[in-house]
Design a protein around this motif. Sequence first.
Motif, PDB file in Angstrom:
ATOM      1  N   HIS A 335       1.032  -1.390   0.006  1.00 12.93           N
ATOM      2  CA  HIS A 335      -0.065  -0.164   0.080  1.00 12.93           C
ATOM      3  C   HIS A 335       0.414   0.636  -0.707  1.00 12.93           C
ATOM      4  O   HIS A 335       0.613   2.299  -0.634  1.00 12.93           O
ATOM      5  CB  HIS A 335      -0.908   0.011   1.149  1.00 12.93           C
ATOM      6  CG  HIS A 335      -1.932   1.585   1.281  1.00 12.93           C
ATOM      7  ND1 HIS A 335      -3.011   1.146   0.315  1.00 12.93           N
ATOM      8  CD2 HIS A 335      -1.623   2.739   2.035  1.00 12.93           C
ATOM      9  CE1 HIS A 335      -3.290   2.720   0.905  1.00 12.93           C
ATOM     10  NE2 HIS A 335      -2.551   2.778   1.760  1.00 12.93           N
ATOM     11  N   SER A 338       3.054   1.744  -3.090  1.00  9.25           N
ATOM     12  CA  SER A 338       1.828   1.834  -4.693  1.00  9.25           C
ATOM     13  C   SER A 338       1.927   3.683  -4.092  1.00  9.25           C
ATOM     14  O   SER A 338       1.961   4.182  -5.780  1.00  9.25           O
ATOM     15  CB  SER A 338       0.438   1.655  -4.891  1.00  9.25           C
ATOM     16  OG  SER A 338      -0.103   1.871  -3.214  1.00  9.25           O
ATOM     17  N   GLY A 339       1.179   4.157  -3.166  1.00 10.29           N
ATOM     18  CA  GLY A 339       1.484   5.414  -3.689  1.00 10.29           C
ATOM     19  C   GLY A 339       2.449   6.640  -3.209  1.00 10.29           C
ATOM     20  O   GLY A 339       2.043   7.524  -4.053  1.00 10.29           O
ATOM     21  N   GLU A 346      -3.336   6.351  -7.997  1.00 15.58           N
ATOM     22  CA  GLU A 346      -4.522   5.696  -7.023  1.00 15.58           C
ATOM     23  C   GLU A 346      -5.339   5.637  -6.730  1.00 15.58           C
ATOM     24  O   GLU A 346      -5.954   6.684  -7.644  1.00 15.58           O
ATOM     25  CB  GLU A 346      -2.932   6.145  -5.407  1.00 15.58           C
ATOM     26  CG  GLU A 346      -2.494   5.370  -5.516  1.00 15.58           C
ATOM     27  CD  GLU A 346      -2.373   3.561  -5.212  1.00 15.58           C
ATOM     28  OE1 GLU A 346      -1.675   3.146  -5.881  1.00 15.58           O
ATOM     29  OE2 GLU A 346      -3.006   3.145  -4.352  1.00 15.58           O
ATOM     30  N   SER A 347      -6.244   4.841  -7.141  1.00 14.91           N
ATOM     31  CA  SER A 347      -7.492   5.104  -7.343  1.00 14.91           C
ATOM     32  C   SER A 347      -8.061   6.283  -6.055  1.00 14.91           C
ATOM     33  O   SER A 347      -9.308   6.652  -6.139  1.00 14.91           O
ATOM     34  CB  SER A 347      -8.806   3.632  -6.523  1.00 14.91           C
ATOM     35  OG  SER A 347      -7.959   3.143  -5.237  1.00 14.91           O
TER      36      SER A 347
END
Length: 492
Positions: A335, A338-339, A346-347
Motif C-alpha cells: 500500500h 503504490s502511493g 491510486e484510486s
Amino acid sequence: MLTPAGGPPSGGAGALLRGAALLALGAIVASLLVSEQIRVLLLVLLVVLGLLCLSPRRGVFVLLAFMPFMYFIRRQVLHFNEFASRDPILLFPPLVTLAIVTGIAVFSGPRILQYVSQSALLKAILVFGLLLSLQMFNPIQGNILIGIGGGLYFIIPMLWTIMGLTLKERDLRKIFALIMLIGAVTALYGLYQHYFGFSDVERYEMESKGMFKTFGEKPRIMSTFAGLGDFSQYMATTGLICFAYYWNSRRHLIYLAVLGLTSFALLWAATRSMFFILIFAVITFLIVASKNPRVILVRGVVALVAVTAVYGYLYTFSPADIYRAEGTHNPFIVHTISGLAHPTEESSFQKRLSIWSFVVGRGFLSHPLGRGLGAGTVAALKFSGIEPFTVDSYFFELIYGSSPLAALLFIVVMVTFLRSAFAMCVQHPEDLSYRIVLAIVSAYFLGSVFGLSLRDTISGPFGWLLMGWMAREHVDHSREGAEASPAAAPAT
C-alpha cells in the motif's frame, strides 16, 4: 506578623485555604469514583488542569502535552460509560484555548495590536480569520450549531497564532524537545498496537466512529490519537524535528533513533500522504540549511530536478513490477509503495481529484459566497444529521464552505509566511529554529491542499502557533534593525 487590613492572607491562612480546597477536591473525587461517574470525574480533573493554564506560556505546554493523549484518556472512560460522539471531554482544548487568548487580549492587548500593526503576516491571518468567523453564521449550512462546530475545526486552531506571540525562542526549543519525547512514546505505543492488537475500548471507539481500518487481520494503528491522520502527522512532524537536530549536530544518534522509530510506526499507519509530507519537509529543511542564499537557490533547483528525475524513472515501471521487485506481499508495504511510487494512479487520489474538480468547476458556482464554515465538516452530521460533503482537503473545504475568497486569503497567508520565514533564515543563518519552523509550516501548507493538516486536532494548532512565533520574531528583529539604523525605513 499581622497583615494590613485588606491585604493578602497570611501564610498560615493561605495554607489552610489550600488544604481545605484539596480536601474538598478529594471528597468530590472519592464520591464520583464510588458512583462510577468516570466521565464527570475526568471533567472535574480537567477543570483543575485548566487552572494551571492561567499563565499563557504554561498553558501552551499543558495543552501540547495533553492533546496527544486526550483520546487515549477518553477511551479509558469507555470501560465505564458508553461512547458519546459529543463527549464534553473533547471541549477541554478549545475552552482552554479561548480562556488563554482572552487573558492575553485583556492583559497584553496593546502589545498584540502593535505586533499586528507591524506584521503583514498577522494582518493576513486576521483578515482570513474574520472571513471564516462570518461564515459561521451562513444560513445555507443549516443551523448555527453547525457553524460553531466549524469554528472548532477552523477558528480555534488559528487562535494559537496569538499564543505564539507570547513565546520566546527558548520556549520553542523546549516545545521541540517535548514533541520529540511524546513522538517517541506514542510511536512505541503504536507499534505495540500493531504487534499485540488494539484493546477492547480502542476497537470499540474506532468502530463506533467508523474508523476501524485493517489490512488483512492487522489494523492500521492510531496510537493514542483520534485516528490515522492525527497520528501520522505527529509522526511526520517528530521525524522532521529529529532529522533537523541530527543534521545540525551530526553526532547525536538519539535523534536518528527517534526518526527511525517514528518512520517505522508511520509505515503501520499506512497513511501515504504523510510520507510525502515528511520527505517534503526534509528536502525543504536541507534547501534552507545553507548560510549562503546562492547555495539555497542552487539546492532548490537541484531538489526539483532530482524529484522530477526520480518520478520520471519510477513511472517507466508499472506498480506490479515494483511490487515484484520488493518481493513482499505485506499489504502495508505494498500500500505504501503504490502511493509513493505512483501517487497519481491510486484510486483514492483519483477519487479526490474528482471531488476537487467538482468543488472548483461546479461546487462554488451555485454558492459563490460559500455554504457555511461547518458545511464540509462532520459538524453537519453531529448537529443536523445531514451527511457532510466530504472534501478531505483544508484548501478545497475553504472553497466549498467559505467561498473562493477564503481560499485566496489562505494563499496570501501562505505566501506572506514563506516570505517572512525565508527572510529570517537568510538574515539569521546561525538559528536552527527558523529553518525547522519554515520546513514544518511549509509541509503543513502542502498537507492542507492534499489533506487537513492545518485543522488537524493537534498538529493544526501547532502549525498556527509556529506562524505566530515567526511573526513575533520577524517584527522584533525588524525593530532591532530600525533602532540600530535610525535612518532605516520602519518595519512593515
